[in-house]
Design a protein around this motif. Structure first.
Motif, PDB file in Angstrom:
ATOM      1  N   THR A  10      10.221  10.855 -17.925  1.00 55.55           N
ATOM      2  CA  THR A  10       9.102  11.099 -18.599  1.00 55.55           C
ATOM      3  C   THR A  10       8.712  12.568 -18.673  1.00 55.55           C
ATOM      4  O   THR A  10       7.293  13.016 -18.996  1.00 55.55           O
ATOM      5  N   VAL A  11       9.529  13.582 -18.025  1.00 54.86           N
ATOM      6  CA  VAL A  11       8.998  14.679 -17.995  1.00 54.86           C
ATOM      7  C   VAL A  11       8.811  15.066 -19.509  1.00 54.86           C
ATOM      8  O   VAL A  11       9.478  14.951 -20.568  1.00 54.86           O
ATOM      9  N   GLY A  12       7.630  16.177 -19.473  1.00 55.90           N
ATOM     10  CA  GLY A  12       7.390  16.684 -20.926  1.00 55.90           C
ATOM     11  C   GLY A  12       6.506  15.785 -21.801  1.00 55.90           C
ATOM     12  O   GLY A  12       5.974  16.125 -22.706  1.00 55.90           O
ATOM     13  N   ILE A  13       6.443  14.344 -21.215  1.00 51.96           N
ATOM     14  CA  ILE A  13       5.132  13.496 -22.047  1.00 51.96           C
ATOM     15  C   ILE A  13       4.073  13.704 -21.467  1.00 51.96           C
ATOM     16  O   ILE A  13       3.774  13.706 -20.370  1.00 51.96           O
ATOM     17  N   LYS A  14       2.867  14.126 -22.401  1.00 45.95           N
ATOM     18  CA  LYS A  14       1.665  14.193 -22.025  1.00 45.95           C
ATOM     19  C   LYS A  14       1.013  12.935 -21.613  1.00 45.95           C
ATOM     20  O   LYS A  14       1.327  11.784 -22.203  1.00 45.95           O
ATOM     21  N   ARG A  15       0.231  13.045 -20.404  1.00 46.87           N
ATOM     22  CA  ARG A  15      -0.230  11.791 -20.015  1.00 46.87           C
ATOM     23  C   ARG A  15       0.669  10.518 -19.722  1.00 46.87           C
ATOM     24  O   ARG A  15       0.553   9.585 -20.050  1.00 46.87           O
ATOM     25  N   GLY A  16       1.697  11.036 -19.076  1.00 48.69           N
ATOM     26  CA  GLY A  16       2.823  10.170 -18.909  1.00 48.69           C
ATOM     27  C   GLY A  16       2.942   9.461 -17.626  1.00 48.69           C
ATOM     28  O   GLY A  16       3.786   8.574 -17.193  1.00 48.69           O
ATOM     29  N   GLY A  19       0.811  -1.241  -0.113  1.00 48.13           N
ATOM     30  CA  GLY A  19      -0.015   0.016   0.094  1.00 48.13           C
ATOM     31  C   GLY A  19       0.790   1.238  -0.113  1.00 48.13           C
ATOM     32  O   GLY A  19       0.400   2.294  -0.735  1.00 48.13           O
ATOM     33  N   ALA A  20       1.767   1.209   0.830  1.00 46.28           N
ATOM     34  CA  ALA A  20       2.820   2.258   0.759  1.00 46.28           C
ATOM     35  C   ALA A  20       3.484   2.613  -0.540  1.00 46.28           C
ATOM     36  O   ALA A  20       3.699   3.646  -0.936  1.00 46.28           O
ATOM     37  N   LEU A  21       3.995   1.410  -1.231  1.00 50.03           N
ATOM     38  CA  LEU A  21       4.330   1.660  -2.442  1.00 50.03           C
ATOM     39  C   LEU A  21       3.659   2.138  -3.607  1.00 50.03           C
ATOM     40  O   LEU A  21       3.886   3.094  -4.266  1.00 50.03           O
ATOM     41  N   LEU A  22       2.539   1.727  -3.537  1.00 50.23           N
ATOM     42  CA  LEU A  22       1.284   2.171  -4.463  1.00 50.23           C
ATOM     43  C   LEU A  22       1.094   3.649  -4.062  1.00 50.23           C
ATOM     44  O   LEU A  22       1.071   4.303  -5.107  1.00 50.23           O
ATOM     45  N   ALA A  23       0.802   3.849  -3.024  1.00 49.46           N
ATOM     46  CA  ALA A  23       0.808   5.275  -2.556  1.00 49.46           C
ATOM     47  C   ALA A  23       1.596   6.308  -3.064  1.00 49.46           C
ATOM     48  O   ALA A  23       1.326   7.588  -3.538  1.00 49.46           O
ATOM     49  N   CYS A  24       2.950   5.893  -3.019  1.00 51.56           N
ATOM     50  CA  CYS A  24       4.066   6.722  -3.493  1.00 51.56           C
ATOM     51  C   CYS A  24       4.093   7.027  -5.087  1.00 51.56           C
ATOM     52  O   CYS A  24       4.211   8.075  -5.552  1.00 51.56           O
ATOM     53  N   LEU A  25       3.479   5.876  -5.764  1.00 51.94           N
ATOM     54  CA  LEU A  25       3.247   6.137  -7.160  1.00 51.94           C
ATOM     55  C   LEU A  25       2.330   7.280  -7.468  1.00 51.94           C
ATOM     56  O   LEU A  25       2.751   7.947  -8.672  1.00 51.94           O
ATOM     57  N   LEU A  26       1.534   7.514  -6.652  1.00 53.94           N
ATOM     58  CA  LEU A  26       0.356   8.456  -7.128  1.00 53.94           C
ATOM     59  C   LEU A  26       0.852   9.867  -7.301  1.00 53.94           C
ATOM     60  O   LEU A  26       0.142  10.611  -8.279  1.00 53.94           O
ATOM     61  N   SER A  27       1.976  10.293  -7.069  1.00 57.55           N
ATOM     62  CA  SER A  27       2.409  11.878  -7.015  1.00 57.55           C
ATOM     63  C   SER A  27       3.755  12.021  -7.623  1.00 57.55           C
ATOM     64  O   SER A  27       4.129  13.101  -7.661  1.00 57.55           O
ATOM     65  N   LEU A  28       4.037  10.764  -8.012  1.00 58.01           N
ATOM     66  CA  LEU A  28       5.465  10.778  -9.081  1.00 58.01           C
ATOM     67  C   LEU A  28       5.616  11.948 -10.245  1.00 58.01           C
ATOM     68  O   LEU A  28       6.251  12.422 -10.356  1.00 58.01           O
ATOM     69  N   ASP A  29       4.296  11.762 -10.993  1.00 59.83           N
ATOM     70  CA  ASP A  29       4.186  12.476 -12.101  1.00 59.83           C
ATOM     71  C   ASP A  29       4.393  14.162 -11.703  1.00 59.83           C
ATOM     72  O   ASP A  29       4.467  14.881 -12.634  1.00 59.83           O
TER      73      ASP A  29
END
Length: 218
Positions: free
Chosen positions: A149-155, A55-65
């Motif tokens: 992935t910076v600059g990629i739309k909907r990345g 759960g902690a790992l997946l929660a970290c993914l949410l704000s990476l972009d």
């Protein structure tokens, strides 16, 4: 560096990313798992450490972009790249800000959510210890993925696909530390490996992330 860190922390709280979103997702995982596997305390106690780590790992993914997205959109990233502050330091500060708004709150909330999953008393210390050692690695690896992935739309989806395989060793050893601690077994081996992974990515990946950013900004 301090000004950049404070700016990123303010953006994380004001723009609705990171802090509240990650904690809400972590809470949802802890609440829904008993509905899915049943209310048996013995079963929940066995899987609690792994579920909380996942759960902690997946929660970290949410704000990476969002690590570089806002700076890319308003042009701040170009200014940071040409500022006297090295881009490697910028990446390190970005990863630190992500950990302070995501990894640290998740670590502090884990014991409370452990109650929902009937985590044995002996497991709380090792769960918090493993998350405290492992979540910095998740943020630094995530910063590297965000730079790719910076600059990629909907990345966001692409970012998740790139980062998840890199998260696997941290997940394995972090969950193993928590599991062994819960069962009263020796934790020195997986704990040392978990700490080694975190130290290695903190030492190397900010430089790699800066290199990737320079390529993407050309």
């Amino acid at each position: 560096m301090k000004a950049l860190l404070l700016r990123d922390l303010k953006l994380a709280f004001r723009s609705g990313g990171g802090f509240g979103l990650g904690l809400a997702f972590f809470l949802i995982v802890a609440v829904l798992v008993p509905f899915g596997v049943g209310p048996e305390n013995d079963l929940l106690a066995k899987i609690a450490a792994g579920v909380l780590w996942l759960g902690a790992l997946l929660a970290c993914l949410l704000s990476l972009d969002r690590i570089f997205a806002l700076d890319w959109e308003d042009g701040s990233l170009d200014l940071l790249a040409t500022s006297p502050l090295p881009l490697e330091a910028v990446c390190g500060v970005k990863a630190l800000a992500h950990w302070l708004t995501t990894g640290l709150p998740l670590t502090l909330a884990a014991p409370v959510l452990g109650l929902l999953l009937s985590l044995p008393e002996t497991g709380y210390v090792w769960l918090v210890t493993s998350l405290a050692l492992g979540t910095p690695a998740l943020s630094v690896i995530g910063c590297f993925g965000a730079a790719l992935t910076v600059g990629i739309k909907r990345g966001g989806l692409l970012l998740s696909l790139l980062v998840l395989p890199l998260y696997v060793p941290t997940l394995i050893f972090g969950a193993e530390v928590a599991r062994r601690g819960t069962e009263g077994l020796a934790v020195s081996g997986p704990l040392a490996l978990l700490a080694g992974i975190s130290l290695a990515v903190i030492a190397v990946l900010p430089f790699v992330s800066a290199l990737v950013l320079r390529i993407n900004l050309r």
